[in-house]
Design an enzyme around this catalytic site. Structure first.
Site, PDB file in Angstrom:
ATOM      1  N   GLU A  67      45.331 131.801   4.344  1.00  0.00           N
ATOM      2  CA  GLU A  67      46.142 131.622   3.560  1.00  0.00           C
ATOM      3  C   GLU A  67      47.837 130.990   3.679  1.00  0.00           C
ATOM      4  OE1 GLU A  67      44.292 134.117   2.844  1.00  0.00           O
ATOM      5  OE2 GLU A  67      42.938 133.804   1.485  1.00  0.00           O
ATOM      6  N   HIS A 136      40.366 143.803  -5.081  1.00  0.00           N
ATOM      7  CA  HIS A 136      40.305 143.191  -5.407  1.00  0.00           C
ATOM      8  C   HIS A 136      40.216 143.678  -7.558  1.00  0.00           C
ATOM      9  CE1 HIS A 136      37.795 141.828  -1.970  1.00  0.00           C
ATOM     10  NE2 HIS A 136      37.706 140.841  -2.577  1.00  0.00           N
TER      11      HIS A 136
HETATM   12  C1  LIG Z   1      41.870 136.870   2.445  1.00  0.00           C
HETATM   13  C2  LIG Z   1      40.786 136.741   1.609  1.00  0.00           C
HETATM   14  N1  LIG Z   1      40.995 135.795   1.411  1.00  0.00           N
HETATM   15  C3  LIG Z   1      40.230 135.294   0.505  1.00  0.00           C
HETATM   16  C4  LIG Z   1      39.332 136.048   0.080  1.00  0.00           C
HETATM   17  C5  LIG Z   1      37.571 135.250  -0.704  1.00  0.00           C
HETATM   18  N2  LIG Z   1      36.654 134.935   0.353  1.00  0.00           N
HETATM   19  C6  LIG Z   1      35.644 135.962   0.511  1.00  0.00           C
HETATM   20  S1  LIG Z   1      34.875 136.186   0.800  1.00  0.00           S
HETATM   21  C7  LIG Z   1      35.121 134.135   1.315  1.00  0.00           C
HETATM   22  C8  LIG Z   1      34.427 133.124   1.870  1.00  0.00           C
HETATM   23  C9  LIG Z   1      33.921 133.752   3.876  1.00  0.00           C
HETATM   24  O1  LIG Z   1      33.518 133.192   4.159  1.00  0.00           O
HETATM   25  P1  LIG Z   1      32.523 133.509   5.411  1.00  0.00           P
HETATM   26  O2  LIG Z   1      33.874 134.040   6.044  1.00  0.00           O
HETATM   27  O3  LIG Z   1      32.324 132.136   5.621  1.00  0.00           O
HETATM   28  O4  LIG Z   1      31.816 134.772   4.785  1.00  0.00           O
HETATM   29  P2  LIG Z   1      30.755 134.513   4.253  1.00  0.00           P
HETATM   30  O5  LIG Z   1      30.469 134.482   3.242  1.00  0.00           O
HETATM   31  O6  LIG Z   1      29.672 132.938   4.022  1.00  0.00           O
HETATM   32  O7  LIG Z   1      29.748 135.505   4.671  1.00  0.00           O
HETATM   33  C10 LIG Z   1      36.168 134.033   0.958  1.00  0.00           C
HETATM   34  C11 LIG Z   1      37.197 132.763   0.364  1.00  0.00           C
HETATM   35  C12 LIG Z   1      39.579 137.277   0.993  1.00  0.00           C
HETATM   36  N3  LIG Z   1      38.291 137.723   0.314  1.00  0.00           N
HETATM   37  N4  LIG Z   1      40.138 137.327   1.136  1.00  0.00           N
END
Ligand SMILES: Cc1ncc(C[n+]2csc(CCOP(=O)(O)OP(=O)(O)O)c2C)c(N)n1
Lengths: 338, 339
Positions: A67, A136
């Site tokens: 971000e 959240h």
């Molecule tokens: C700082 C922040 N930005 C966005 C999110 C929303 N978010 C939660 S999980 C996710 C995707 C994460 O992907 P990855 O790290 O590859 O893990 P996966 O879910 O595939 O296990 C996002 C964008 C968050 N929780 N925290």
């Protein structure tokens, strides 16, 4: 005053927001959108639904989950004269990027003595009511409104969402546009009655700093915003059965704040209840009460504040219910000031 | 490892059933016994098990929003974790945290739902171990979607500069919600980012628990022996949507099938059979795991919901006067926090 809604066509709040964004993107090549999951997913809360199909990946950009980089890039693009719309998926995630939001987006105009403009819109989802716990579920209205240099918009209906979005994109200042998940009209998170309204097909703007009296009443003034406009209206219906006539004011924007509408109402009713889904201390409720006390003290007979007690938002249902103000709590507070 | 993996898989199958209760036919995220978001880790088991098998209770693990397989492998109390997910009073966090925010100090396990934000605290735990001259280590788990986040990159640098006993485990499942890996990074092998910080990097290209075991043995050993941090990336698979209720409209069918076809649990079972382990023994491990899980879920569901008033407690360890109505003052001599 309450908006007269001419349109027969009803839209959900998310459709109304997207319609305004699409219109502005068609009219102005400089408008583009970026955020996480805004392209193929259409925004986790449907805030960008269908835009990639019309405008392509260049103008509806998925970005790395970083971000600081993409919100800061929004600031830079805005300073270069473009009009970025940047989505922070949940407002709770502001922490990882607050420096770009607060020290650049919000301050550069001032620090440059007005020689730099930052015409960007930061959209973000707010709110609880579905047990997503402390990281959240926040609204953080007060946090953003407390920091000078950005305009803060919180729509509660589809009609308002569209008009405020047109205004936000055209505004030469940074605007934080906070939409409540529970109002968006998502299939998986049913909205209360109310946010889905008539929305004209044509463009229109709702100026910032003009609160809306969503219900007129003589016995008490309920000042609120976002989801709690609908909670307050529900409470007002229940109160009406007992012969208590509550006026419900939807602030619609926190910066600028329409103090006149609030004061006028307080002078009429003499009783003020302020409802906020944000934390109580140092927040919106304190601000509104202070404003009323400064300028309408003589007319004030009683005041109540309803907001989150100063604890992080708990996960479990009975705990979350305890801390989030409900329609019953609002009705009780209004009865209390009678 | 096999036991941890089958426990995690079965646990999540059962959670999925419970989660969907009350959410059918129309999915409403706030309905049913487990509301809120639920991120299941089916397909990630090899990394949790292959890494945590090298850890002791005094080693710290921080997990992200998809934590159950790691928690199980680290030895988090299964019953109290389940009670937490059901929002019950006897849950790990008294129902205040939920599935993305599990804390079990007995085995030094913590979670954060904010992307990459478990990395700095893991570095902090490693720093504490180094300052105290113990040989405990810290491991931060994160997804490949999280490796662009400042909190991660800054943590790599800090850990490297101070030679801290920490292992960063990136679970690469190719997806960050709807965003395919190539949309968010140009570096296919995420472990190469280690080079930029002059630290060790390794990648296990497929979710073979034995390969993860070996790579993690080296990384954890390096940390424990005082030889600094490692960035370990493990290819895993996301067999389901990002969260329950994700219709995955963005995901090509072929990709789903490919991910479903490769299953680290079946692979490990085949390897074990190849090594002469009896099917009966594997079956016994599975059925023990199922019993343990079923018991934990039954136990959790019988636990009481928290008293609503409890919402006002626990914001502080040492509550200022007047913060809670029940206990407005700390009794004299009852530890002011500075003794
Ligand atoms: C700082 C922040 N930005 C966005 C999110 C929303 N978010 C939660 S999980 C996710 C995707 C994460 O992907 P990855 O790290 O590859 O893990 P996966 O879910 O595939 O296990 C996002 C964008 C968050 N929780 N925290």
């Amino acid at each position: 005053m309450a908006q007269t809604q001419v349109s027969e066509r009803e839209l959900t709040m998310s459709r109304a927001m997207v319609e305004a964004v699409a219109h502005e993107m068609r009219e102005n090549e400089e408008v583009f959108l970026m955020g996480e999951d805004v392209a193929d997913y259409g925004g986790i809360f449907s805030s960008t639904d269908g835009l990639r199909e019309e405008f392509g990946y260049d103008r509806v950009m998925d970005v790395p989950i970083a971000e600081t980089s993409y919100i800061g890039a929004g600031v830079g693009a805005a300073q270069a004269g473009m009009r970025p719309i940047v989505e922070l998926m949940f407002v709770d995630f502001f922490g990882v990027a607050m420096d770009q939001i607060y020290n650049n987006m919000a301050k550069n105009t001032y620090m440059s003595g007005g020689s730099v403009s930052v015409p960007m819109v930061l959209t973000t989802a707010v709110g609880g009511t579905y047990n997503d716990a402390a990281q959240h579920s926040q609204t953080l209205y007060g946090t953003f409104a407390h920091l000078p240099g950005m305009k803060v918009v919180v729509p509660s209906t589809a009609y308002d969402a569209k008009g405020l979005m047109h205004n936000a994109i055209r505004d030469d200042d940074p605007v934080v546009y906070m939409f409540h998940k529970r109002l968006m009209g998502l299939g998986w998170m049913p909205a209360p009655d109310g946010p889905k309204t008539g929305v004209p097909e044509e463009e229109y703007t709702i100026p910032f700093g003009v609160a809306d009296v969503k219900r007129e009443g003589a016995d008490a003034t309920v000042v609120t915003l976002g989801l709690h406009v609908h909670r307050a209206l529900e409470a007002a219906e229940a109160l009406a059965e007992d012969g208590i006539d509550a006026e419900v004011i939807d602030l619609r924007t926190l910066t600028p704040l329409d103090t006149e509408t609030v004061l006028e109402s307080v002078r009429k009713t003499g009783r003020l209840v302020v409802v906020d889904e944000d934390y109580r201390s140092y927040g919106v409720t304190g601000e509104i009460v202070a404003t009323a006390a400064e300028d309408a003290l003589a007319d004030l007979e009683a005041v109540r504040r309803l907001a989150l007690p100063d604890v992080p938002i708990p996960y479990s249902r009975p705990l979350e219910n305890e801390v989030l103000p409900g329609a019953d709590d609002i009705a009780a507070a209004v009865r209390d000031v009678q | 490892m096999y036991e941890d993996m089958v426990t995690a898989r079965y646990y999540e199958e059962r959670l999925q059933e419970e989660y969907l209760e009350g959410k059918q036919p129309a999915f409403d995220i706030s309905a049913g016994p487990i509301p809120g978001e639920l991120h299941l880790a089916a397909g990630h088991e090899a990394s949790g098990a292959g890494v945590c098998i090298h850890l002791r209770d005094d080693d710290t693990v921080t997990a992200p929003h998809r934590p159950h397989h790691v928690a199980i492998a680290k030895g988090v109390d299964l019953k109290r974790m389940t009670a937490e997910i059901f929002g019950r009073e006897t849950g790990l966090g008294k129902g205040k945290g939920g599935h993305m925010h599990l804390f079990d100090p007995d085995v030094n396990f913590a979670c954060s739902g904010i992307i990459a934000q478990g990395c700095p605290p893991a570095v902090g735990a490693a720093l504490a171990a180094k300052k105290r001259n113990t040989d405990s280590v810290a491991v931060a788990f994160l997804g490949e979607g999280a490796i662009d986040q400042g909190g991660f990159l800054e943590s790599l640098n800090f850990a490297s500069v101070h030679d801290l006993p920490v292992v960063f485990v990136v679970e690469d499942n190719d997806w960050a919600i709807s965003m395919p890996k190539e949309r968010i990074t140009d570096v296919e092998d995420g472990s190469r980012r280690a080079e930029g910080f002059d630290m060790h990097g390794a990648r296990v290209d497929h979710d073979d628990a034995c390969d993860v075991y070996e790579a993690a043995e080296e990384a954890v050993g390096r940390a424990r022996d005082g030889n600094g941090p490692t960035l370990l990336e493990v290819q895993v698979h996301r067999r389901m949507g990002h969260f329950m209720g994700d219709a995955e409209g963005y995901r090509p069918d072929a990709d789903v099938e490919r991910h479903q076809a490769r299953d680290s649990i079946e692979r490990l079972a085949a390897d074990l059979r190849g090594d002469g382990v009896d099917e009966a023994d594997l079956e016994a491990i599975r059925s023990d795991a199922e019993t343990r899980v079923d018991e934990a879920i039954e136990w959790a569901k019988e636990q009481p919901e928290p008293d609503p008033e409890a919402a006002h407690e626990d914001a502080f360890t040492n509550p200022p006067n007047g913060v809670t109505e029940e206990e407005p003052a700390i009794a004299a001599g009852d530890g002011g926090g500075d003794d």
